[in-house]
Write a protein that holds these residues in place. Structure first.
Motif, PDB file in Angstrom:
ATOM      1  N   ASP A  99       0.927  -1.325  -0.134  1.00 15.27           N
ATOM      2  CA  ASP A  99       0.067  -0.063  -0.084  1.00 15.27           C
ATOM      3  C   ASP A  99       0.803   1.313   0.095  1.00 15.27           C
ATOM      4  O   ASP A  99       0.541   2.135  -0.798  1.00 15.27           O
ATOM      5  N   VAL A 100       2.057   1.355   1.001  1.00 14.89           N
ATOM      6  CA  VAL A 100       2.892   2.278   0.828  1.00 14.89           C
ATOM      7  C   VAL A 100       3.437   2.618  -0.625  1.00 14.89           C
ATOM      8  O   VAL A 100       3.490   3.760  -1.115  1.00 14.89           O
ATOM      9  N   MET A 101       3.799   1.584  -1.310  1.00 17.78           N
ATOM     10  CA  MET A 101       4.286   1.429  -2.742  1.00 17.78           C
ATOM     11  C   MET A 101       3.485   2.204  -3.658  1.00 17.78           C
ATOM     12  O   MET A 101       3.600   3.054  -4.417  1.00 17.78           O
ATOM     13  N   ASN A 102       2.100   1.621  -3.310  1.00 15.64           N
ATOM     14  CA  ASN A 102       0.979   2.418  -4.337  1.00 15.64           C
ATOM     15  C   ASN A 102       0.891   3.744  -4.293  1.00 15.64           C
ATOM     16  O   ASN A 102       0.428   4.695  -5.158  1.00 15.64           O
ATOM     17  N   ARG A 103       0.899   4.470  -2.916  1.00 15.16           N
ATOM     18  CA  ARG A 103       0.511   5.531  -2.535  1.00 15.16           C
ATOM     19  C   ARG A 103       1.960   6.398  -3.203  1.00 15.16           C
ATOM     20  O   ARG A 103       1.797   7.326  -3.855  1.00 15.16           O
ATOM     21  N   PHE A 104       3.163   5.798  -3.014  1.00 16.76           N
ATOM     22  CA  PHE A 104       4.505   6.478  -3.681  1.00 16.76           C
ATOM     23  C   PHE A 104       4.028   6.752  -5.206  1.00 16.76           C
ATOM     24  O   PHE A 104       4.368   7.738  -5.749  1.00 16.76           O
TER      25      PHE A 104
END
Length: 187
Positions: A152-157
């Protein structure tokens, strides 16, 4: 003139030719060759010996530039100058090549919004200069059980930087790391 062979590569008529494959002066043993003089004027088809004689009279070299055609094409030229110009062209071509590097940005699973934006700005700088960007998260301890939070952090990035890049490799878990690779967008 000289009949020496040097380990140099040069370009003839948009083809790359290794200098070891080039025949010069007395090394040309074909019965008939098509001859072009130093000004680009065709002198016609003649024996290699006769073409060598013409080149010697003009204090130039006879160079076989198209060995595959029948009869092979030879040109009367200053071979030393030709080698020098070819080496110079190759050096310029190497200098003008843009090499793409793989830059890396490290994130954490507990990264704050502002820190994520700062890292995204740095990644956007890498991508706008033409480099690939590898985004990594190292999971520690109990974080390994919750890899979905890291994804999820990667997708927000990616949502922050998607205007300057495309996703080459989606976020995947590889051991303790979550990795995503981004390529710059083509204009």
């Amino acid at each position: 003139m000289s009949g020496a062979i040097c380990p140099l590569i040069f370009f003839v008529e948009d083809r790359t030719i290794n200098i070891k494959d080039i025949e010069i002066n007395e090394r040309i043993r074909d019965s008939e060759v098509r001859v072009i003089d130093e000004n680009g004027v065709q002198l016609g088809i003649m024996s290699a010996m006769q073409a060598n004689r013409i080149a010697d009279e003009r204090n130039l070299d006879l160079v076989k530039i198209s060995p595959t055609v029948v009869p092979p094409v030879c040109k009367i030229m200053d071979y030393g100058k030709f080698k020098f110009d070819a080496a110079k062209k190759e050096k310029d071509a190497r200098r003008n090549q843009k090499t793409s590097e793989l830059k890396e940005v490290w994130l954490s699973m507990t990264i704050d919004t502002h820190d994520l934006e700062t890292k995204a700005k740095q990644a956007a700088k890498f991508l706008s200069s033409g480099d690939k960007c590898k985004v990594s998260i190292r999971m520690r301890g109990r974080q390994q059980a919750h890899a979905d939070i890291g994804v999820d952090v990667m997708n927000r990035f990616f949502a922050i930087v998607e205007n300057v890049c495309v996703m080459d490799k989606k976020p995947t878990t590889e051991g303790r790391n979550i990795i995503m690779i981004l390529n710059p967008k083509k204009n």
